[in-house]
Design a protein around this motif. Structure first.
Motif, mmCIF file in Angstrom:
data_model
loop_
_atom_site.group_PDB
_atom_site.id
_atom_site.type_symbol
_atom_site.label_atom_id
_atom_site.label_comp_id
_atom_site.label_asym_id
_atom_site.label_seq_id
_atom_site.Cartn_x
_atom_site.Cartn_y
_atom_site.Cartn_z
ATOM 1 N N TYR A 3 30.475 1.255 17.672
ATOM 2 C CA TYR A 3 29.169 1.673 17.178
ATOM 3 C C TYR A 3 29.008 1.317 15.705
ATOM 4 O O TYR A 3 29.971 1.154 14.973
ATOM 5 C CB TYR A 3 29.000 3.191 17.344
ATOM 6 C CG TYR A 3 28.910 3.619 18.779
ATOM 7 C CD1 TYR A 3 27.683 3.718 19.414
ATOM 8 C CD2 TYR A 3 30.057 3.913 19.510
ATOM 9 C CE1 TYR A 3 27.589 4.111 20.740
ATOM 10 C CE2 TYR A 3 29.968 4.306 20.842
ATOM 11 C CZ TYR A 3 28.734 4.406 21.445
ATOM 12 O OH TYR A 3 28.653 4.792 22.755
ATOM 13 N N ALA A 4 27.748 1.233 15.291
ATOM 14 C CA ALA A 4 27.398 1.027 13.895
ATOM 15 C C ALA A 4 26.325 2.054 13.539
ATOM 16 O O ALA A 4 25.626 2.568 14.414
ATOM 17 C CB ALA A 4 26.864 -0.383 13.685
ATOM 18 N N TRP A 5 26.214 2.345 12.263
ATOM 19 C CA TRP A 5 25.181 3.261 11.793
ATOM 20 C C TRP A 5 24.092 2.454 11.106
ATOM 21 O O TRP A 5 24.370 1.692 10.186
ATOM 22 C CB TRP A 5 25.760 4.290 10.834
ATOM 23 C CG TRP A 5 26.644 5.290 11.511
ATOM 24 C CD1 TRP A 5 27.995 5.202 11.688
ATOM 25 C CD2 TRP A 5 26.248 6.516 12.114
ATOM 26 N NE1 TRP A 5 28.453 6.300 12.374
ATOM 27 C CE2 TRP A 5 27.407 7.124 12.639
ATOM 28 C CE3 TRP A 5 25.024 7.171 12.261
ATOM 29 C CZ2 TRP A 5 27.384 8.347 13.301
ATOM 30 C CZ3 TRP A 5 24.998 8.394 12.922
ATOM 31 C CH2 TRP A 5 26.169 8.975 13.433
ATOM 32 N N LYS A 6 22.863 2.597 11.567
ATOM 33 C CA LYS A 6 21.705 1.973 10.940
ATOM 34 C C LYS A 6 20.953 3.067 10.199
ATOM 35 O O LYS A 6 21.121 4.252 10.499
ATOM 36 C CB LYS A 6 20.791 1.328 11.984
ATOM 37 C CG LYS A 6 21.428 0.122 12.677
ATOM 38 C CD LYS A 6 20.510 -0.458 13.717
ATOM 39 C CE LYS A 6 19.513 -1.390 13.052
ATOM 40 N NZ LYS A 6 18.691 -2.132 14.035
ATOM 41 N N SER A 7 20.112 2.676 9.248
ATOM 42 C CA SER A 7 19.381 3.698 8.502
ATOM 43 C C SER A 7 17.911 3.325 8.337
ATOM 44 O O SER A 7 17.533 2.152 8.461
ATOM 45 C CB SER A 7 20.018 3.898 7.131
ATOM 46 O OG SER A 7 19.877 2.742 6.342
ATOM 47 N N MET A 8 17.118 4.334 8.053
ATOM 48 C CA MET A 8 15.700 4.153 7.765
ATOM 49 C C MET A 8 15.167 5.448 7.169
ATOM 50 O O MET A 8 15.810 6.490 7.274
ATOM 51 C CB MET A 8 14.914 3.780 9.027
ATOM 52 C CG MET A 8 14.827 4.880 10.041
ATOM 53 S SD MET A 8 13.981 4.435 11.586
ATOM 54 C CE MET A 8 12.517 3.692 11.011
ATOM 55 N N LYS A 48 26.240 -8.153 18.131
ATOM 56 C CA LYS A 48 24.951 -7.724 17.584
ATOM 57 C C LYS A 48 24.819 -6.227 17.770
ATOM 58 O O LYS A 48 25.321 -5.662 18.719
ATOM 59 C CB LYS A 48 23.806 -8.418 18.316
ATOM 60 C CG LYS A 48 23.703 -9.891 18.063
ATOM 61 C CD LYS A 48 22.507 -10.453 18.819
ATOM 62 C CE LYS A 48 22.414 -11.949 18.657
ATOM 63 N NZ LYS A 48 21.309 -12.509 19.453
ATOM 64 N N VAL A 49 24.092 -5.605 16.853
ATOM 65 C CA VAL A 49 23.786 -4.187 16.971
ATOM 66 C C VAL A 49 22.618 -4.039 17.926
ATOM 67 O O VAL A 49 21.602 -4.689 17.769
ATOM 68 C CB VAL A 49 23.450 -3.597 15.589
ATOM 69 C CG1 VAL A 49 23.035 -2.155 15.727
ATOM 70 C CG2 VAL A 49 24.626 -3.726 14.644
ATOM 71 N N PHE A 88 20.357 8.287 9.387
ATOM 72 C CA PHE A 88 21.332 7.311 9.868
ATOM 73 C C PHE A 88 21.470 7.555 11.357
ATOM 74 O O PHE A 88 21.670 8.695 11.779
ATOM 75 C CB PHE A 88 22.670 7.499 9.156
ATOM 76 C CG PHE A 88 22.557 7.385 7.662
ATOM 77 C CD1 PHE A 88 22.730 6.166 7.031
ATOM 78 C CD2 PHE A 88 22.240 8.497 6.889
ATOM 79 C CE1 PHE A 88 22.598 6.053 5.662
ATOM 80 C CE2 PHE A 88 22.107 8.396 5.520
ATOM 81 C CZ PHE A 88 22.282 7.172 4.899
ATOM 82 N N TYR A 89 21.344 6.505 12.157
ATOM 83 C CA TYR A 89 21.446 6.667 13.598
ATOM 84 C C TYR A 89 22.464 5.700 14.163
ATOM 85 O O TYR A 89 22.625 4.589 13.702
ATOM 86 C CB TYR A 89 20.087 6.535 14.290
ATOM 87 C CG TYR A 89 19.357 5.238 14.073
ATOM 88 C CD1 TYR A 89 19.350 4.251 15.049
ATOM 89 C CD2 TYR A 89 18.639 5.005 12.904
ATOM 90 C CE1 TYR A 89 18.663 3.063 14.862
ATOM 91 C CE2 TYR A 89 17.947 3.819 12.705
ATOM 92 C CZ TYR A 89 17.965 2.861 13.687
ATOM 93 O OH TYR A 89 17.289 1.685 13.500
ATOM 94 N N ARG A 90 23.174 6.174 15.156
ATOM 95 C CA ARG A 90 24.305 5.457 15.746
ATOM 96 C C ARG A 90 23.822 4.566 16.889
ATOM 97 O O ARG A 90 23.161 5.044 17.814
ATOM 98 C CB ARG A 90 25.307 6.479 16.253
ATOM 99 C CG ARG A 90 26.629 5.930 16.623
ATOM 100 C CD ARG A 90 27.562 7.084 16.923
ATOM 101 N NE ARG A 90 28.792 6.542 17.442
ATOM 102 C CZ ARG A 90 29.500 7.091 18.394
ATOM 103 N NH1 ARG A 90 29.117 8.217 18.929
ATOM 104 N NH2 ARG A 90 30.604 6.538 18.803
#
Length: 142
Positions: A28-33, A140-141, A129-131
């Motif tokens: 998993y990766a953490w994306k943010s917004m 790719k995420v 931050f969402y996983r």
């Protein structure tokens, strides 16, 4: 063939099967917004006829760390059961509910029956931050 020999063959067979099992670990990766965050309670005046049941069918109980998300965020990968971290708040929240279609780039924190706490929170812009799952084939995420 003796009983002990049969047991030995069976043991070898199962050991072989277990040894061949490849362990799959999802990455998993953490994306943010940044989103606007309000708060809600499980009360008839704020929700539907069943205030403890979410749009996805989950049962809400006071004390749960969960959020509702606007439907545009679902299209970005913030879907049911996604883990969320909110800037300035300890812990990890889970996406258990969806908001009305009219809202965009919004999130509601579930605050049980505590109306005063929800009003105190008010409306804030926060980084979340969402996983998301990383596609191991294409790296790719998702």
């Amino acid at each position: 063939m003796s009983f002990i020999l049969k047991i030995g063959y069976l043991s070898l067979y199962f050991a072989f099967l277990l040894g061949c099992k490849e362990e799959v670990k999802e990455k998993y990766a953490w994306k943010s917004m940044e989103v606007t965050i309000t708060a809600y309670n499980s009360l008839l005046s704020q929700t539907s006829k069943q205030p403890n049941i979410t749009a996805w069918g989950d049962t809400l109980k006071p004390g749960m760390q969960c959020v509702a998300v606007s439907r545009d965020l679902i299209k970005l990968g913030i879907k049911h059961n996604t883990q969320i971290k909110i800037q300035g708040i300890k812990g990890v929240f889970k996406v258990n509910d969806k908001m009305n279609k009219k809202w965009k780039k919004r999130m509601d924190i579930y605050m049980g029956l505590d109306i005063a706490k929800a009003k105190e929170w008010g409306k804030k812009k926060r980084k979340i931050f969402y996983r998301v799952l990383i596609d191991s084939v294409n790296n790719k995420v998702n």
